[in-house]
Design an enzyme around this catalytic site. Structure first.
Site, PDB file in Angstrom:
ATOM      1  N   VAL A 146      39.914  50.139  41.636  1.00  0.00           N
ATOM      2  CA  VAL A 146      38.678  50.458  42.330  1.00  0.00           C
ATOM      3  C   VAL A 146      37.820  49.203  42.269  1.00  0.00           C
ATOM      4  O   VAL A 146      37.797  48.526  41.240  1.00  0.00           O
ATOM      5  CB  VAL A 146      37.928  51.612  41.629  1.00  0.00           C
ATOM      6  CG1 VAL A 146      36.664  51.971  42.378  1.00  0.00           C
ATOM      7  CG2 VAL A 146      38.834  52.821  41.496  1.00  0.00           C
ATOM      8  N   VAL A 147      37.162  48.870  43.370  1.00  0.00           N
ATOM      9  CA  VAL A 147      36.266  47.723  43.332  1.00  0.00           C
ATOM     10  C   VAL A 147      34.826  48.200  43.446  1.00  0.00           C
ATOM     11  O   VAL A 147      34.500  49.045  44.286  1.00  0.00           O
ATOM     12  CB  VAL A 147      36.579  46.705  44.447  1.00  0.00           C
ATOM     13  CG1 VAL A 147      35.542  45.589  44.455  1.00  0.00           C
ATOM     14  CG2 VAL A 147      37.959  46.118  44.244  1.00  0.00           C
ATOM     15  N   TYR A 183      45.720  51.783  42.574  1.00  0.00           N
ATOM     16  CA  TYR A 183      45.684  51.321  41.196  1.00  0.00           C
ATOM     17  C   TYR A 183      44.388  50.645  40.801  1.00  0.00           C
ATOM     18  O   TYR A 183      44.227  50.250  39.661  1.00  0.00           O
ATOM     19  CB  TYR A 183      46.848  50.358  40.939  1.00  0.00           C
ATOM     20  CG  TYR A 183      48.167  51.035  41.082  1.00  0.00           C
ATOM     21  CD1 TYR A 183      48.651  51.855  40.058  1.00  0.00           C
ATOM     22  CD2 TYR A 183      48.921  50.900  42.242  1.00  0.00           C
ATOM     23  CE1 TYR A 183      49.853  52.510  40.183  1.00  0.00           C
ATOM     24  CE2 TYR A 183      50.137  51.546  42.369  1.00  0.00           C
ATOM     25  CZ  TYR A 183      50.601  52.352  41.342  1.00  0.00           C
ATOM     26  OH  TYR A 183      51.798  52.993  41.472  1.00  0.00           O
ATOM     27  N   LYS A 228      36.408  44.586  39.556  1.00  0.00           N
ATOM     28  CA  LYS A 228      37.673  45.201  39.975  1.00  0.00           C
ATOM     29  C   LYS A 228      38.241  45.938  38.777  1.00  0.00           C
ATOM     30  O   LYS A 228      38.605  45.332  37.783  1.00  0.00           O
ATOM     31  CB  LYS A 228      38.617  44.077  40.419  1.00  0.00           C
ATOM     32  CG  LYS A 228      39.925  44.490  41.040  1.00  0.00           C
ATOM     33  CD  LYS A 228      40.471  43.261  41.780  1.00  0.00           C
ATOM     34  CE  LYS A 228      41.907  43.379  42.210  1.00  0.00           C
ATOM     35  NZ  LYS A 228      42.341  42.127  42.896  1.00  0.00           N
ATOM     36  N   GLY A 267      35.394  49.890  47.333  1.00  0.00           N
ATOM     37  CA  GLY A 267      36.765  49.966  47.817  1.00  0.00           C
ATOM     38  C   GLY A 267      37.626  50.674  46.803  1.00  0.00           C
ATOM     39  O   GLY A 267      37.339  50.649  45.605  1.00  0.00           O
ATOM     40  N   GLU A 268      38.663  51.338  47.265  1.00  0.00           N
ATOM     41  CA  GLU A 268      39.515  52.049  46.323  1.00  0.00           C
ATOM     42  C   GLU A 268      40.956  51.985  46.782  1.00  0.00           C
ATOM     43  O   GLU A 268      41.258  52.183  47.956  1.00  0.00           O
ATOM     44  CB  GLU A 268      39.063  53.518  46.208  1.00  0.00           C
ATOM     45  CG  GLU A 268      39.925  54.310  45.254  1.00  0.00           C
ATOM     46  CD  GLU A 268      39.180  55.461  44.598  1.00  0.00           C
ATOM     47  OE1 GLU A 268      38.119  55.837  45.114  1.00  0.00           O
ATOM     48  OE2 GLU A 268      39.676  55.952  43.577  1.00  0.00           O
ATOM     49  N   GLY A 269      41.827  51.670  45.862  1.00  0.00           N
ATOM     50  CA  GLY A 269      43.256  51.679  46.155  1.00  0.00           C
ATOM     51  C   GLY A 269      43.951  52.574  45.152  1.00  0.00           C
ATOM     52  O   GLY A 269      43.293  53.238  44.358  1.00  0.00           O
ATOM     53  N   ASP A 290      50.625  34.029  48.340  1.00  0.00           N
ATOM     54  CA  ASP A 290      50.173  35.110  49.229  1.00  0.00           C
ATOM     55  C   ASP A 290      48.942  34.683  50.031  1.00  0.00           C
ATOM     56  O   ASP A 290      47.985  35.447  50.163  1.00  0.00           O
ATOM     57  CB  ASP A 290      49.882  36.391  48.441  1.00  0.00           C
ATOM     58  CG  ASP A 290      49.851  37.629  49.364  1.00  0.00           C
ATOM     59  OD1 ASP A 290      50.366  37.537  50.496  1.00  0.00           O
ATOM     60  OD2 ASP A 290      49.308  38.663  48.952  1.00  0.00           O
TER      61      ASP A 290
END
Lengths: 353, 371
Positions: free
Chosen positions: B28-29, B26, B44, B22-24, B137
């Site tokens: 990367v997983v 800020y 992470k 996964g990548e966002g 959250d």
């Protein structure tokens, strides 16, 4: 939140005992002395070696710091944290946390490698964030003379690593607040408790931050000793209420000794250091600090060059691997054993940002 | 090399990154493993170099709390290390998340399954609250599922300690659909009850298989809540009209939960009702919820290993939580996704924008308790 003042007869484990502070950051007086002496020794021998390889014989006249002198300097910078917190009007939580970080940092590092001035600034900035009181780095540095953002950021990882990324700290002033709330509920003296008592006890807790107390004792033990210094009778009334009679016989002698030891520590070590003697230490530190950490020196440049060489070697190796993959490999990837070896190349993980 | 750096390198070498999952913006997983044992982990990697203020708040919160919290129903942080300008969190590897399971139309949930998830959720939450941590959250995609079926509360990027009485907190927390009315009304003094409301929403979602209160904006969220649960009266919730952002949004009658939750047991509805009590001080606590008759009545909770499991493996967990927490100009949940479905996303650029300046003003004027 009087977390620490749970009755000891409770059979559940106190929350405090599951904390990283309880597990990883408690020492005996002897352990502290040993850790500091061995860190100091290792640093002296490494720096001596650096001096000698630069110019043989050059280390013989250097008067290195000993661990007691190192501590004196750290203590001075603890008082600077207090001054800065007053300037920024940070809450007590920030100040206490930063002080803890600074002390813990110097259980993993020495002042000859890392001067407490910058470490202190980084520890305080980190503490604003970990206690949920963040301010921008720009605001922070513009209010501190001769400080730029990189002074803080360059050390942030090192400080965080030294803390083992364990940011949560249990503080004596919180425990004191709990005891104080309890004391106001004591039977018999409902109206007679003067707020001056709390203020006076808090002063003792603050003084304890200049000592090793928090590395040796629990927050509630320190808070109780501070209360015992401020109002011995109230403290004793509170402790009798908290400790069940059946436990008290078992506990009281050692409990009394413990309290006395903390009280003595606060009285003997709880003052700022003598400025003149610290100045002398700092003057000597300029001559004996690790030249590998001082930008511009020969040793520093040599170390950087060596690091660069290593990094280049890794880059070349990686280029060679991918080159090979292009030439001899299946276009859909190498066989597993080769792929595995590439995965353990730890430099890899930074290439994708 | 310094002893501290060396220790960090040794930690780094304990873990192997296998595959990016996964990548966002800020972070990367990676899926990875422990080098010595082969144990599967998730790594992470947070790119700290991009933050002008150094380590960012959501990473710090996550590390701070997960370092301290050890519980079967809270995700385990196995290690932390840095590499150049990145911070790496090594987390236990979890196969799936509750949101994916809820959405998987091939799965049928029995009442005992829902009871099992609810028990695990309340156990994890009770542990957080017992340790004076507010999660702030909770939502189905922050509840991860291990291969043995255990539910784990994850993503502590918005968590904080309980504030002392009289200390303000930001109300810009919790993804909108799971946000309680006191936060929507701008309350700055709140408690563990905010998390309980979220749990109530998740409980309802497990029964309905769609989000229970999907408001399209903060204002619409209040309307959606009141349409479902009735507009609170002064008796229901004394003083709520005095909250900072109070606005009357119309008067809706209370419809019994039974009308919508036709298949639920009386105990289940009783517990659900107690999670949705408007007066936060009367809302049920996690501890009391665990003692609620619902958990002692038949059918007993399904054993975690027997719970419905995802038919498809979780491949790329979206990293929206990172974006939501740290982006200055994040668009928020009101934005419709391409398929015209609302996205579950944190709506507010917490602490970085408005929240932060408020927090700063607070800290600088507050004096310590007792003085």
């Amino acid at each position: 939140m009087s977390l620490d003042s749970k009755p000891i007869s409770s059979d559940k484990k106190p929350l405090y005992e599951a904390s990283t502070q309880f597990i990883n950051w408690r020492y005996s007086v002897e352990q502290l002395a040993r850790i500091r002496a061995s860190l100091n020794e290792a640093a002296v021998s490494a720096i001596r070696h650096t001096f000698e390889s630069d110019e043989p014989g050059s280390s013989s006249n250097v008067l290195f710091l000993n661990s007691v002198e190192e501590q004196l300097l750290v203590k001075l910078y603890i008082t600077k944290i207090t001054q800065l917190c007053a300037l920024f009007r940070f809450p007590e939580e920030v100040e206490a946390t930063a002080v803890t970080y600074l002390k813990r940092f110097y259980l993993k590092n020495t002042v000859m490698d890392w001067h407490p001035k910058n470490v202190m600034l980084t520890a305080l900035f980190l503490a604003t964030k970990t206690t949920n009181n963040p301010i921008s780095l720009e605001t922070y540095t513009t209010h501190i003379p001769k400080t730029v953002a990189s002074d803080i950021l360059d050390l942030e990882f090192l400080v965080a690593q030294s803390l083992g990324f364990e940011f949560a700290v249990w503080h004596a002033h919180r425990a004191l607040w709990g005891i104080w709330l309890d004391i106001q509920n004591l039977p018999d003296n409902s109206s007679s408790v003067s707020p001056d008592i709390y203020d006076s006890a808090l002063k003792h807790v603050r003084a304890s931050r200049l000592t090793d107390a928090e590395l040796i004792y629990t927050p509630s033990q320190i808070a109780f000793a501070a209360m015992a210094l401020a109002a011995p009778e109230l403290a004793s009334a509170w402790s009798h209420l908290k400790i069940a009679p059946k436990d008290s016989e078992l506990l009281f002698p050692s409990f009394q000794d413990l309290t006395d030891a903390i009280k003595a520590l606060i009285i003997s070590d709880g003052q700022p250091p003598n400025i003149e003697s610290v100045r002398e230490v700092d003057r000597r530190l300029r001559l004996c600090k690790n030249p590998e950490k001082v930008p511009g020196t020969k040793a520093y440049l040599a170390k950087k060059a060596e690091e660069e060489k290593k990094a280049e070697g890794r880059r070349n190796k990686k280029a060679a691997i991918s080159q090979q993959a292009m030439t001899d490999g299946d276009p859909f990837g190498n066989d597993l054993s080769k792929a595995q070896s590439a995965l353990v190349d730890y430099d890899d993980d930074d290439d994708d940002d | 090399m310094d002893a501290v750096e060396k220790a960090n390198t040794e930690r780094q070498q304990r873990w192997v990154k296998d595959q990016k999952v996964g990548e966002g913006t800020y972070a990367v997983v990676y899926r990875g493993r422990e080098a010595s044992t082969g144990r599967k982990v998730a790594i992470k990697k947070i790119k700290v170099g991009q933050f002008k203020d150094g380590l960012d708040m959501s990473a710090i919160r996550e590390v701070k709390y997960l370092r301290e919290l050890r519980h079967q129903n809270v995700i385990e942080l196995l290690d932390v290390f840095s590499s150049k300008t990145n911070l790496n969190l090594v987390l236990e590897f979890l196969e799936s998340e509750l949101e994916v399971i809820i959405k998987d139309r091939n799965l049928v949930f029995l009442p005992a399954d829902i009871k099992s998830w609810m028990a695990m959720m309340f156990r994890g939450l009770e542990f957080c609250h017992r340790n004076f941590v507010l999660h702030r959250d909770l939502k189905p995609n922050n509840l991860l599922i291990a291969s043995d079926g255990q539910l784990k509360i994850a993503d502590f990027g918005l968590a904080r300690d309980f504030a002392d009485p009289g200390y303000k907190m930001t109300c810009q927390v919790i993804t909108r659909w799971y946000r309680p009315p006191e936060l929507l009304y701008g309350s700055r003094y709140y408690s563990s009850a905010v998390d309980i409301w979220s749990v109530g929403c998740i409980f309802a979602e497990l029964m309905l298989r769609i989000p229970y209160l999907p408001g399209e904006s903060d204002m619409d969220q209040l309307k959606t809540i009141f349409r479902a649960l009735g507009t609170p009266t002064e008796d229901d919730w004394p003083g709520h009209t005095k909250l900072p952002d109070y606005v009357p949004v119309g008067s809706f009658p209370k419809t019994p939960l039974r009308d919508l939750f036709t298949a639920a047991s009386a105990d289940a509805l009783n517990l659900l009702n107690k999670c949705f009590i408007y007066e936060p001080r009367k809302r049920i606590s996690a501890r009391d919820a665990l003692h609620h008759p619902y958990f002692f009545a038949l059918p007993y909770p399904t054993h975690p290993s027997k719970l419905p499991k995802c038919t498809t493996q979780l491949s790329a967990r979206p990293l929206e939580e990172m974006d939501g927490n740290v982006q200055m100009n994040s668009t928020g949940p009101g934005v419709k996704a391409n398929n015209n479905r609302l996205k579950r996303k944190l709506s507010s650029p917490l602490d970085e924008g408005k929240g932060r300046s408020i927090a700063r003003r607070l800290d600088f004027t507050k004096i310590s308790p007792g003085t």
